[in-house]
Design an enzyme around this catalytic site. Sequence first.
Site, PDB file in Angstrom:
ATOM      1  N   ASN A   1      21.877  10.911  72.721  1.00 28.83           N
ATOM      2  CA  ASN A   1      21.691   9.474  72.499  1.00 28.83           C
ATOM      3  C   ASN A   1      21.771   8.776  73.852  1.00 28.83           C
ATOM      4  O   ASN A   1      22.019   9.404  74.887  1.00 28.83           O
ATOM      5  CB  ASN A   1      22.741   8.929  71.530  1.00 28.83           C
TER       6      ASN A   1
ATOM      7  N   ARG B   1       4.062   8.369  74.513  1.00 25.53           N
ATOM      8  CA  ARG B   1       5.453   8.517  74.965  1.00 25.53           C
ATOM      9  C   ARG B   1       5.798   9.992  74.930  1.00 25.53           C
ATOM     10  O   ARG B   1       5.314  10.719  74.047  1.00 25.53           O
ATOM     11  CB  ARG B   1       6.444   7.782  74.033  1.00 25.53           C
TER      12      ARG B   1
ATOM     13  N   ASP C   1      19.156  10.120  69.118  1.00 23.12           N
ATOM     14  CA  ASP C   1      17.754  10.463  69.336  1.00 23.12           C
ATOM     15  C   ASP C   1      17.423  11.837  68.778  1.00 23.12           C
ATOM     16  O   ASP C   1      16.301  12.095  68.365  1.00 23.12           O
ATOM     17  CB  ASP C   1      17.414  10.403  70.827  1.00 23.12           C
TER      18      ASP C   1
ATOM     19  N   ARG D   1       9.714  -0.045  70.654  1.00 22.04           N
ATOM     20  CA  ARG D   1      10.477   1.141  71.075  1.00 22.04           C
ATOM     21  C   ARG D   1      11.463   1.475  69.963  1.00 22.04           C
ATOM     22  O   ARG D   1      11.647   0.716  69.016  1.00 22.04           O
ATOM     23  CB  ARG D   1      11.157   0.982  72.429  1.00 22.04           C
ATOM     24  N   GLY D   2      12.129   2.633  70.120  1.00 21.44           N
ATOM     25  CA  GLY D   2      12.981   3.132  69.040  1.00 21.44           C
ATOM     26  C   GLY D   2      12.154   4.136  68.265  1.00 21.44           C
ATOM     27  O   GLY D   2      11.048   3.823  67.793  1.00 21.44           O
TER      28      GLY D   2
END
Lengths: 353, 353
Positions: B247, B91, B237, B51-52
């Site tokens: 974020n 995603r 983000d 993730r990230g």
Amino acid sequence: MLYQGKNYRTVWLDEGKLFIIDQNELPYNFKIIELENINHVFAAIQKMKIRGAPAIGAVAALGYALAIYRSIDSQLSENIIQYYELLLASRPTAVDLKNGLDAVKWSIENESDPNVIKTAALQAANIFVENSVLECKSIGKYGNQLIADGCRILTHCNAGALATVDHGTALAPMREAHYCGKKIFVYVDETRPRCQGMRLTAWELAQEGIDHAIIADNAAGYYMQQGKIDLVITGADRIAANGDIANKIGTYSKAVLAKENGVPFYIAAPFSTFDRELSSGQDIPIEERSPDEVLKFNNLALSSGLSTAYNPAFDITPAKYITGYITPAGIFTIKDFYKLWEMNIKAQSSRQS
Amino acid sequence: MLYQGKNYRTVWLDEGKLFIIDQNELPYNFKIIELENINHVFAAIQKMKIRGAPAIGAVAALGYALAIYRSIDSQLSENIIQYYELLLASRPTAVDLKNGLDAVKWSIENESDPNVIKTAALQAANIFVENSVLECKSIGKYGNQLIADGCRILTHCNAGALATVDHGTALAPMREAHYCGKKIFVYVDETRPRCQGMRLTAWELAQEGIDHAIIADNAAGYYMQQGKIDLVITGADRIAANGDIANKIGTYSKAVLAKENGVPFYIAAPFSTFDRELSSGQDIPIEERSPDEVLKFNNLALSSGLSTAYNPAFDITPAKYITGYITPAGIFTIKDFYKLWEMNIKAQSSRQS
């Protein structure tokens, strides 16, 4: 407080027996336990089966008085001293604990007849408890004036019936508004690390049928920014002479966010929480609790074991962030509240002289 | 990133095989898994084993390119389309995912020779990944300029090596400062509800030997108020044209508290996070995730089951709370950053014409 439609208090006497709701079992089980002797009372406070300053004061008063009542006459004077010392040591900081014990002790100070002492102790404890209930009821009545129909309220931690004998402090106005038929919605901060909001406040609101949702503490600012919170009400552990308050960690953050977003921020508290001897919040020591409260959830480790945690239990919210104080005598600014206080003291001393 | 003194990336190719660190196992186990085919890549992204945004972009580029490389020639053109669509759906929001896939797709757009396509795809993926590593390294170098010896820094969520290919965004300056021999201390917001701070950031810092402590999100304001935090750095983000950022939920609260307490608040982000097409943060939709993320901890219920939870995953921090943006090209105000951006675009188009 309601549980499955029936009214309960957090602590009560029934036919000479002392009962409490075991809060360590909530929200999973609603368990009533009897505190059979003074050691049970001590353990219940220490293990936080009962918590919240007013509730601790009440169980201490009732437990102390009942133990005196049950004493053998020959041990009575010894027990009065020993039991007081024992219960006073059960939790370190709550001033209500001492208030509850003192109410009983003072009522019997100049008495020598065992029967008079026993009756007076129980009576004093009962008065202390009923007074605590009345204060919360008054907070509810006054606080209700702040709540419009459709109001969306944020609260932090549990300043509910479970923290008092009944009604609560911060939750009392919400109960009252609900009883008056107002439609309200409560955002419940989960209140890490011990999650009293998620475990206790949400449980109380669910039992009352008050519409609510639990949120991560991180989300409170988001909902304020979105214009979805009209009012914040929290309790307090201590209120200084300048109006600074100590309360559960995270209260300060919500107060800053409320001010930034133009949301009124109120503190609901009984008289015993106001500490005129304390000039400002800076003088209040902050208890640092175990890192495990942050690092573990019901004994389940959430970090690698390589990191520690810092865990301050309370923070200080400076008076400038607080819109007003909801007290059993009305809603005040801090200046007006202490003005009223001084007027009362003067009136009392002029009556006594 | 270090694990037991050895350097790792979050995702990498080794002898034609694709590996990742399984982040769902952290911080309990350090487990490396091979993603053997395109379906493994899809599942790893979807199940958040990786993730990230930058890390997702990298694994998508490498996984896509490798699947192309391994295709039978007769199915090659079909696979190029199908695999792209498959991974793009893994995603919903991360723009880096599309960037990673596009880097590979564009590199082979006008090619027809299967051998050329296969080699070009792998090469494009590798360049994309190395570029991502270099951007984070640059963020680290520039961000380090903000960090004095003895600096005490707060960070929120995990914008670490685990969220990128290596070094991280918000954590890159802290790593760099530490490598330069500066003594720093990091306050790690646990970052409810998913606790990426407690689980991932604290783990990374522990592995690097950087002094730190996990705190409840509620305690960040307390430490700022106490003057114990000198600097806040978080990731983002998405960054809008006016400098508003999206974020992890709670970022907005920390930014407001930082401003209130005079603590500089910086955003660290690679170029791909800046979205000039987006005029302000108000246009960013906020993902609402499952209530269970709040109500359960590793599947252990913490509420009575009578309450629901609201669970916004992100919040918007308006530009006015942000001191500056740490980018791979330096530290900028939002105006200066987009000025530089436009100058680059002009320079590029004059070179092309």
